[in-house]
Design a protein around this motif. Structure first.
Motif, PDB file in Angstrom:
ATOM      1  N   ARG A  98      15.180  -2.016   1.269  1.00 18.99           N
ATOM      2  CA  ARG A  98      13.909  -2.115   0.832  1.00 18.99           C
ATOM      3  C   ARG A  98      13.882  -2.817  -0.076  1.00 18.99           C
ATOM      4  O   ARG A  98      12.619  -3.765  -0.087  1.00 18.99           O
ATOM      5  N   LEU A  99      14.650  -3.021  -0.984  1.00 20.50           N
ATOM      6  CA  LEU A  99      14.775  -3.968  -2.125  1.00 20.50           C
ATOM      7  C   LEU A  99      14.580  -5.499  -1.578  1.00 20.50           C
ATOM      8  O   LEU A  99      13.940  -6.261  -1.939  1.00 20.50           O
ATOM      9  N   TYR A 100      15.487  -5.649  -0.578  1.00 19.52           N
ATOM     10  CA  TYR A 100      15.657  -6.857   0.088  1.00 19.52           C
ATOM     11  C   TYR A 100      14.547  -7.202   0.883  1.00 19.52           C
ATOM     12  O   TYR A 100      13.956  -8.391   0.979  1.00 19.52           O
ATOM     13  N   ALA A 101      13.847  -6.370   1.449  1.00 16.24           N
ATOM     14  CA  ALA A 101      12.562  -6.221   2.455  1.00 16.24           C
ATOM     15  C   ALA A 101      11.384  -7.002   1.467  1.00 16.24           C
ATOM     16  O   ALA A 101      10.560  -7.704   1.995  1.00 16.24           O
ATOM     17  N   GLY A 102      11.461  -6.569   0.043  1.00 17.07           N
ATOM     18  CA  GLY A 102      10.354  -6.804  -0.687  1.00 17.07           C
ATOM     19  C   GLY A 102      10.280  -8.447  -0.963  1.00 17.07           C
ATOM     20  O   GLY A 102       9.417  -9.128  -1.294  1.00 17.07           O
ATOM     21  N   ARG A 146      14.658   6.507   9.924  1.00 17.02           N
ATOM     22  CA  ARG A 146      13.217   6.622   9.839  1.00 17.02           C
ATOM     23  C   ARG A 146      12.659   7.344   8.822  1.00 17.02           C
ATOM     24  O   ARG A 146      11.733   6.786   8.180  1.00 17.02           O
ATOM     25  N   ARG A 147      13.323   8.492   8.485  1.00 11.61           N
ATOM     26  CA  ARG A 147      12.826   9.313   7.431  1.00 11.61           C
ATOM     27  C   ARG A 147      12.965   8.696   6.097  1.00 11.61           C
ATOM     28  O   ARG A 147      11.866   8.608   5.347  1.00 11.61           O
ATOM     29  N   LEU A 148      14.178   8.133   5.658  1.00 12.93           N
ATOM     30  CA  LEU A 148      14.390   7.342   4.538  1.00 12.93           C
ATOM     31  C   LEU A 148      13.577   6.179   4.374  1.00 12.93           C
ATOM     32  O   LEU A 148      13.165   5.805   3.054  1.00 12.93           O
ATOM     33  N   TRP A 149      13.513   5.463   5.374  1.00 16.01           N
ATOM     34  CA  TRP A 149      12.601   4.122   5.164  1.00 16.01           C
ATOM     35  C   TRP A 149      11.317   4.607   4.843  1.00 16.01           C
ATOM     36  O   TRP A 149      10.692   3.750   4.324  1.00 16.01           O
ATOM     37  N   ALA A 150      10.666   5.677   5.167  1.00 11.24           N
ATOM     38  CA  ALA A 150       9.417   6.057   5.061  1.00 11.24           C
ATOM     39  C   ALA A 150       8.869   6.352   3.583  1.00 11.24           C
ATOM     40  O   ALA A 150       7.948   6.465   2.998  1.00 11.24           O
ATOM     41  N   THR A 151      10.122   6.509   2.708  1.00 11.09           N
ATOM     42  CA  THR A 151      10.244   7.125   1.237  1.00 11.09           C
ATOM     43  C   THR A 151       9.809   5.768   0.288  1.00 11.09           C
ATOM     44  O   THR A 151       9.113   6.223  -0.614  1.00 11.09           O
ATOM     45  N   HIS A 152      10.314   4.722   0.746  1.00  8.15           N
ATOM     46  CA  HIS A 152       9.959   3.236   0.160  1.00  8.15           C
ATOM     47  C   HIS A 152      10.773   3.440  -1.148  1.00  8.15           C
ATOM     48  O   HIS A 152      10.052   2.656  -2.219  1.00  8.15           O
ATOM     49  N   ASN A 153      11.801   4.053  -1.263  1.00  8.83           N
ATOM     50  CA  ASN A 153      12.463   3.969  -2.538  1.00  8.83           C
ATOM     51  C   ASN A 153      13.214   2.719  -2.512  1.00  8.83           C
ATOM     52  O   ASN A 153      13.744   2.244  -1.460  1.00  8.83           O
ATOM     53  N   VAL A 154      13.437   2.204  -3.635  1.00  6.82           N
ATOM     54  CA  VAL A 154      14.292   0.928  -4.109  1.00  6.82           C
ATOM     55  C   VAL A 154      15.439   1.053  -4.834  1.00  6.82           C
ATOM     56  O   VAL A 154      15.206   2.176  -5.813  1.00  6.82           O
ATOM     57  N   SER A 214       0.762  -1.207  -0.070  1.00 11.41           N
ATOM     58  CA  SER A 214       0.018  -0.025   0.099  1.00 11.41           C
ATOM     59  C   SER A 214       0.754   1.185   0.221  1.00 11.41           C
ATOM     60  O   SER A 214       0.634   2.083  -0.824  1.00 11.41           O
ATOM     61  N   GLU A 215       1.744   1.363   0.872  1.00  7.57           N
ATOM     62  CA  GLU A 215       2.530   2.632   0.901  1.00  7.57           C
ATOM     63  C   GLU A 215       3.432   2.663  -0.208  1.00  7.57           C
ATOM     64  O   GLU A 215       3.772   4.023  -0.795  1.00  7.57           O
ATOM     65  N   PHE A 216       4.131   1.645  -0.844  1.00  6.29           N
ATOM     66  CA  PHE A 216       4.779   1.683  -1.985  1.00  6.29           C
ATOM     67  C   PHE A 216       4.096   2.373  -3.158  1.00  6.29           C
ATOM     68  O   PHE A 216       4.525   3.228  -3.720  1.00  6.29           O
ATOM     69  N   LEU A 217       3.001   1.735  -3.374  1.00  7.00           N
ATOM     70  CA  LEU A 217       2.051   2.304  -4.407  1.00  7.00           C
ATOM     71  C   LEU A 217       1.770   3.704  -4.109  1.00  7.00           C
ATOM     72  O   LEU A 217       1.755   4.738  -5.196  1.00  7.00           O
TER      73      LEU A 217
END
Length: 309
Positions: free
Chosen positions: A197-201, A224-232, A20-23
């Motif tokens: 993030r890519l690994y987490a997917g 925490r800020r960068l994790w919330a961006t969902h960039n991969v 949801s957050e990635f989209l």
């Protein structure tokens, strides 16, 4: 006898929330003009494209896309995912990430013990033979698994750290020395989170990943800020600018090579332009070997007994 209750195992990442957050974050990055749609009105209630605009571009119903963005990826087809990826202008890495989030691999309910990460002897011999070239092997979650003396001279004596702390994400976000080492620390930090993030997917149920993300989220506002961006982002190649405490600034090109037999292991090598000041400095560091790394680079992080490579 210790009567304290055992610490609860880290909860796996919520796959529905991740999808949801990635989209949502990818949609927020696009404006109508970016995809050839007219912009009506000066004020839009949401940043980026509206759901109905994206659904139109992807050729699916608004209700269908809404369900997907709410985290319901069950039974979604590869064709629909491809259409949404094209509509969102996703990179190859982002498209692969979307596929992993929407159609996760099925795992048995019983959690298997974590697999011990081992580097093949042939790769260890290769590292040792790369005289004067900083090289190391990373594994799952960007753990540092093996390295040669020149890598220790440049990046610090990882052997002085407990094995559990030999992790690039922990070093980048929790060690002030590494913040000083990378001239463009913000770029390194962003890349590090994008790799995780890519690994987490691909591995949303990895308990060690959940523990790492939880720890870094508590201890680092930047993480925490960068994790919330969902960039991969895929590991790749490029140039790093370093500020080494012994030889000053270094400009090094790096290459990331995927190793056969284990898709999670990568060989990373660095080199300087022949004849440059960085090449001279690198040769000096290589002559000192791991002793150069013990000087200052990990003075903040290296508080454990010497470990084995």
């Amino acid at each position: 006898m210790d009567d304290r209750p055992e610490a609860a195992a880290p909860e796996p990442l919520d796959g529905r929330a991740e999808l949801s957050e990635f989209l949502r974050t990818r949609r927020a990055k696009l404006q109508p003009g970016d995809v050839g749609l007219p912009e009506f009105g000066r004020h839009r209630r949401v940043p980026g494209l509206r759901r109905e605009e994206l659904a139109q571009l992807a050729g699916v119903s608004v209700a269908y896309y809404t369900r997907l963005e709410q985290g319901n990826g069950r039974n979604v087809s590869a064709e629909v995912l491809d259409a949404i990826a094209r509509a969102l202008r996703l990179t190859d890495a982002e498209s692969a990430h979307l596929t992993h989030l929407a159609k996760p691999a099925r795992h048995k309910k019983k959690r298997r013990p974590a697999r011990v990460q081992r580097v093949r002897k042939g790769v260890l011999y290769l590292l040792d033979s790369m005289d004067g070239i900083p090289a190391y092997v990373t594994g799952a979650r960007s753990d540092v698994l093996a390295w040669n003396p020149t890598a220790a001279a440049v990046f610090g004596d990882w052997g002085a750290l407990p094995p559990g702390e030999r992790n690039w994400a922990r070093l980048v976000f929790l060690s002030p020395a590494y913040r000083d080492l990378f001239v463009n620390w913000d770029s390194k930090a962003s890349d590090m989170v994008s790799y995780l993030r890519l690994y987490a997917g691909c591995h949303p149920d990895d308990p060690e990943l959940s523990a790492l993300v939880g720890e870094l989220s508590v201890k680092s506002d930047e993480f925490r800020r960068l994790w919330a961006t969902h960039n991969v982002k895929e590991k790749g190649h490029g140039i790093k600018l370093l500020r080494h405490p012994l030889v000053g600034e270094l400009t090094l090109s790096y290459e990331t090579l995927n190793l056969p037999d284990d898709e999670e292991q990568h060989l990373v090598t660095y080199h300087a332009e022949p004849g440059s000041e960085s090449a001279q400095a690198l040769r000096l560091l290589a002559s000192w070997g791991a002793d150069a790394g013990r000087a200052d680079v990990i003075s903040e992080a290296g508080r454990g007994p010497a470990g084995e490579r």
